[in-house]
Design a protein around this motif. Structure first.
Motif, PDB file in Angstrom:
ATOM      1  N   GLN A 317       0.832  -1.205   0.000  1.00 43.22           N
ATOM      2  CA  GLN A 317       0.000   0.000   0.000  1.00 43.22           C
ATOM      3  C   GLN A 317       0.868   1.256   0.000  1.00 43.22           C
ATOM      4  N   LEU A 318       1.870   1.278   0.868  1.00 46.60           N
ATOM      5  CA  LEU A 318       2.715   2.461   0.993  1.00 46.60           C
ATOM      6  C   LEU A 318       3.540   2.724  -0.262  1.00 46.60           C
ATOM      7  N   ASP A 319       3.805   1.678  -1.016  1.00 49.48           N
ATOM      8  CA  ASP A 319       4.558   1.846  -2.253  1.00 49.48           C
ATOM      9  C   ASP A 319       3.670   2.247  -3.427  1.00 49.48           C
ATOM     10  N   GLY A 320       2.391   2.491  -3.140  1.00 50.51           N
ATOM     11  CA  GLY A 320       1.514   3.051  -4.156  1.00 50.51           C
ATOM     12  C   GLY A 320       0.659   2.067  -4.907  1.00 50.51           C
ATOM     13  N   ALA A 321       0.612   0.786  -4.472  1.00 48.78           N
ATOM     14  CA  ALA A 321      -0.231  -0.184  -5.169  1.00 48.78           C
ATOM     15  C   ALA A 321      -1.697   0.221  -5.021  1.00 48.78           C
ATOM     16  N   SER A 322      -2.392   0.275  -6.122  1.00 48.39           N
ATOM     17  CA  SER A 322      -3.803   0.662  -6.115  1.00 48.39           C
ATOM     18  C   SER A 322      -4.660  -0.584  -6.311  1.00 48.39           C
ATOM     19  N   VAL A 323      -4.966  -1.261  -5.208  1.00 50.51           N
ATOM     20  CA  VAL A 323      -5.766  -2.481  -5.255  1.00 50.51           C
ATOM     21  C   VAL A 323      -6.853  -2.404  -4.189  1.00 50.51           C
ATOM     22  N   ALA A 324      -7.952  -3.082  -4.452  1.00 47.43           N
ATOM     23  CA  ALA A 324      -9.044  -3.108  -3.478  1.00 47.43           C
ATOM     24  C   ALA A 324      -8.618  -3.923  -2.258  1.00 47.43           C
ATOM     25  N   PRO A 325      -9.140  -3.601  -1.080  1.00 50.21           N
ATOM     26  CA  PRO A 325      -8.828  -4.396   0.112  1.00 50.21           C
ATOM     27  C   PRO A 325      -9.180  -5.862  -0.102  1.00 50.21           C
ATOM     28  N   GLU A 326      -8.345  -6.744   0.428  1.00 54.60           N
ATOM     29  CA  GLU A 326      -8.534  -8.177   0.236  1.00 54.60           C
ATOM     30  C   GLU A 326      -8.504  -8.908   1.575  1.00 54.60           C
ATOM     31  N   ARG A 327      -9.093 -10.087   1.578  1.00 54.53           N
ATOM     32  CA  ARG A 327      -9.057 -10.999   2.727  1.00 54.53           C
ATOM     33  C   ARG A 327      -8.144 -12.167   2.356  1.00 54.53           C
ATOM     34  N   VAL A 328      -7.061 -12.327   3.085  1.00 53.34           N
ATOM     35  CA  VAL A 328      -6.114 -13.416   2.846  1.00 53.34           C
ATOM     36  C   VAL A 328      -6.238 -14.401   3.998  1.00 53.34           C
ATOM     37  N   GLU A 329      -6.472 -15.664   3.676  1.00 51.74           N
ATOM     38  CA  GLU A 329      -6.650 -16.680   4.713  1.00 51.74           C
ATOM     39  C   GLU A 329      -5.562 -17.743   4.565  1.00 51.74           C
ATOM     40  N   LEU A 330      -4.748 -17.898   5.589  1.00 54.77           N
ATOM     41  CA  LEU A 330      -3.631 -18.839   5.564  1.00 54.77           C
ATOM     42  C   LEU A 330      -4.055 -20.180   6.162  1.00 54.77           C
ATOM     43  N   PRO A 331      -3.532 -21.281   5.643  1.00 49.77           N
ATOM     44  CA  PRO A 331      -3.929 -22.602   6.146  1.00 49.77           C
ATOM     45  C   PRO A 331      -3.309 -22.909   7.508  1.00 49.77           C
ATOM     46  N   THR A 332      -3.939 -23.818   8.216  1.00 47.86           N
ATOM     47  CA  THR A 332      -3.387 -24.361   9.469  1.00 47.86           C
ATOM     48  C   THR A 332      -2.925 -25.791   9.200  1.00 47.86           C
ATOM     49  N   ARG A 333      -2.243 -26.394  10.186  1.00 48.39           N
ATOM     50  CA  ARG A 333      -1.856 -27.804  10.025  1.00 48.39           C
ATOM     51  C   ARG A 333      -1.992 -28.532  11.357  1.00 48.39           C
ATOM     52  N   LEU A 334      -2.434 -29.771  11.270  1.00 47.62           N
ATOM     53  CA  LEU A 334      -2.610 -30.609  12.448  1.00 47.62           C
ATOM     54  C   LEU A 334      -1.290 -31.309  12.767  1.00 47.62           C
ATOM     55  N   ILE A 335      -0.810 -31.136  14.001  1.00 45.94           N
ATOM     56  CA  ILE A 335       0.413 -31.797  14.457  1.00 45.94           C
ATOM     57  C   ILE A 335       0.026 -32.849  15.500  1.00 45.94           C
ATOM     58  N   THR A 336       0.244 -34.112  15.207  1.00 46.89           N
ATOM     59  CA  THR A 336      -0.137 -35.195  16.124  1.00 46.89           C
ATOM     60  C   THR A 336       1.051 -35.582  16.985  1.00 46.89           C
ATOM     61  N   ARG A 337       0.826 -35.580  18.309  1.00 48.92           N
ATOM     62  CA  ARG A 337       1.926 -35.893  19.239  1.00 48.92           C
ATOM     63  C   ARG A 337       1.531 -36.940  20.295  1.00 48.92           C
ATOM     64  N   GLY A 338       0.263 -37.317  20.300  1.00 44.89           N
ATOM     65  CA  GLY A 338      -0.142 -38.340  21.276  1.00 44.89           C
ATOM     66  C   GLY A 338      -1.427 -38.024  22.014  1.00 44.89           C
ATOM     67  N   SER A 339      -1.598 -36.797  22.488  1.00 47.84           N
ATOM     68  CA  SER A 339      -2.786 -36.488  23.294  1.00 47.84           C
ATOM     69  C   SER A 339      -4.076 -36.552  22.479  1.00 47.84           C
ATOM     70  N   GLY A 340      -3.996 -36.230  21.194  1.00 45.16           N
ATOM     71  CA  GLY A 340      -5.191 -36.265  20.373  1.00 45.16           C
ATOM     72  C   GLY A 340      -5.498 -37.624  19.812  1.00 45.16           C
ATOM     73  N   GLU A 341      -4.628 -38.591  20.067  1.00 43.39           N
ATOM     74  CA  GLU A 341      -4.795 -39.919  19.520  1.00 43.39           C
ATOM     75  C   GLU A 341      -5.208 -40.939  20.590  1.00 43.39           C
ATOM     76  N   LEU A 342      -5.406 -40.481  21.829  1.00 40.87           N
ATOM     77  CA  LEU A 342      -5.851 -41.360  22.894  1.00 40.87           C
ATOM     78  C   LEU A 342      -7.294 -41.814  22.624  1.00 40.87           C
ATOM     79  N   PRO A 343      -7.611 -43.086  22.783  1.00 43.54           N
ATOM     80  CA  PRO A 343      -8.986 -43.551  22.584  1.00 43.54           C
ATOM     81  C   PRO A 343      -9.845 -43.205  23.797  1.00 43.54           C
ATOM     82  N   PRO A 344     -11.166 -43.248  23.664  1.00 45.40           N
ATOM     83  CA  PRO A 344     -12.041 -43.005  24.816  1.00 45.40           C
ATOM     84  C   PRO A 344     -11.768 -44.016  25.926  1.00 45.40           C
ATOM     85  N   ALA A 345     -11.874 -43.556  27.179  1.00 45.78           N
ATOM     86  CA  ALA A 345     -11.628 -44.447  28.297  1.00 45.78           C
ATOM     87  C   ALA A 345     -12.807 -45.373  28.540  1.00 45.78           C
ATOM     88  N   ASP A 346     -13.992 -44.999  28.026  1.00 48.26           N
ATOM     89  CA  ASP A 346     -15.162 -45.877  28.224  1.00 48.26           C
ATOM     90  C   ASP A 346     -15.827 -46.174  26.899  1.00 48.26           C
TER      91      ASP A 346
END
Length: 346
Positions: A317-346
């Protein structure tokens, strides 16, 4: 906002309105403008009115900074965070600063403490010090107070959460998709009673993550018991009470999805005191998550990339680009380490 964009000059370094501009518009001398701006006597009411009208029309703000660098393309930008103590904002702030340095700019930052009034006060204070641009993690949901500043040439990008009631650049993480993936992961490991503990319901990311939780449960045809859902402040006392309520009773949840890093840390402490395993996936990574037993599975967002992308868009913007405002959405990633892989206790 089309009119606002049209009024922006092609290159806005150093193009903020000055007292000379105010004097020319009001048809008075510089000394008269100085007296009005500084509240000094010696100006007639009619002249003061004309000067004030010129100030309002031009979006002029007094330069309160004792030292403002204006050599070549050196500038300053402001960064408004939610909480400087939150580990999530460390890499984000550092990334913004790195981009600013690469453009010969100084970075000034401060925290809103999740208070909309403080956010507005801080943003306008930065504008009064004539920053050329702002990167804002918003606490409020109405940013129309920024329209005169944007019209006067202050480049503005919102990050982590969108602006309220104005059209502006925003850089986000995929909170909805990340939460949906994290809860689906728990469902895939056999859980059907899954609790959700999140931030305050007025916060965009909290609502998006709750929406992702509900979507994953609906996709699996699991009816959500509202006792499994808790939104509110993220202080340990509130989160602990919410977790203990979900984990108690005749049909406790067998898994918890924590809506942010602060919630995750408290939930880890609650689960450590239990005599049965409970699965956990948190949104945001936490320090030492891989060293716990089991390691904490998380939906990670790239805070540094959020900050870098927002800052790059700001300088575009400061360098003079004339563009309409935009929404940029960055992806997330699932990191598995053990706590999310525990089975139900019952």
């Amino acid at each position: 906002m089309a009119e606002t964009a049209a009024r922006r000059p092609d290159n806005r370094y150093g193009n903020r309105p000055t007292m000379k501009d105010v004097a020319a518009r009001a048809g008075v001398g510089l000394k008269t403008v100085s007296r009005v701006v500084n509240g000094e006597p010696g100006v007639t009411p009619d002249t003061e009115r004309r000067v004030q009208e010129a100030i309002d029309a031009l979006g002029f703000r007094r330069n309160d900074s004792a030292r403002v660098l204006r050599k070549g393309r050196t500038a300053s930008i402001g960064l408004v965070l939610e909480d400087l103590a939150d580990p999530f904002y460390g890499p984000l702030s550092r990334a913004v600063e790195e981009v600013a340095r690469a453009h010969g700019a100084l970075l000034i930052n401060g925290s809103s403490a999740e208070d909309p009034d403080r956010e507005q006060e801080l943003v306008l204070a930065l504008c009064a010090r004539r920053v050329d641009g702002l990167v804002i993690i918003p606490a409020g949901d109405d940013h129309r107070y920024l329209e005169p500043e944007i019209a006067a040439g202050v480049a503005t990008v919102f990050v982590d959460r969108p602006a309220g009631r104005i059209d502006a650049d925003v850089v986000l993480s995929d909170s909805f998709g990340g939460a949906r993936d994290g809860v689906a992961h728990l469902i895939a490991h056999g859980h059907r009673r899954i609790g959700f503990i999140g931030d305050q319901p007025r916060i965009h990311t909290a609502i998006e993550r709750l929406r992702g939780y509900r979507a994953a449960m609906e996709d699996a045809d699991i009816a959500v018991d509202e006792k499994w859902v808790s939104l509110g402040v993220t202080d340990p006392e509130r989160v602990r009470a919410a977790a203990e309520a979900m984990l108690g009773g005749p049909e406790p949840v067998t898994a918890v999805f924590a809506g942010n890093n602060r919630v995750t840390v408290t939930v880890v402490r609650v689960l450590a005191a239990l005599d049965r395993p409970v699965a956990l996936v948190g949104f945001d990574d936490i320090e030492l998550a891989d060293l716990l037993n089991p390691g904490v599975s998380v939906v990670a967002q790239d805070a540094a990339q959020l900050g870098r992308t927002a800052a790059e868009r700001l300088f575009r913007q400061l360098d003079g680009a004339s563009v309409a405002p935009e929404r940029v959405e960055l992806p997330t990633r699932l990191i598995t380490r053990g706590s999310g892989e525990l089975p139900p206790a019952d």
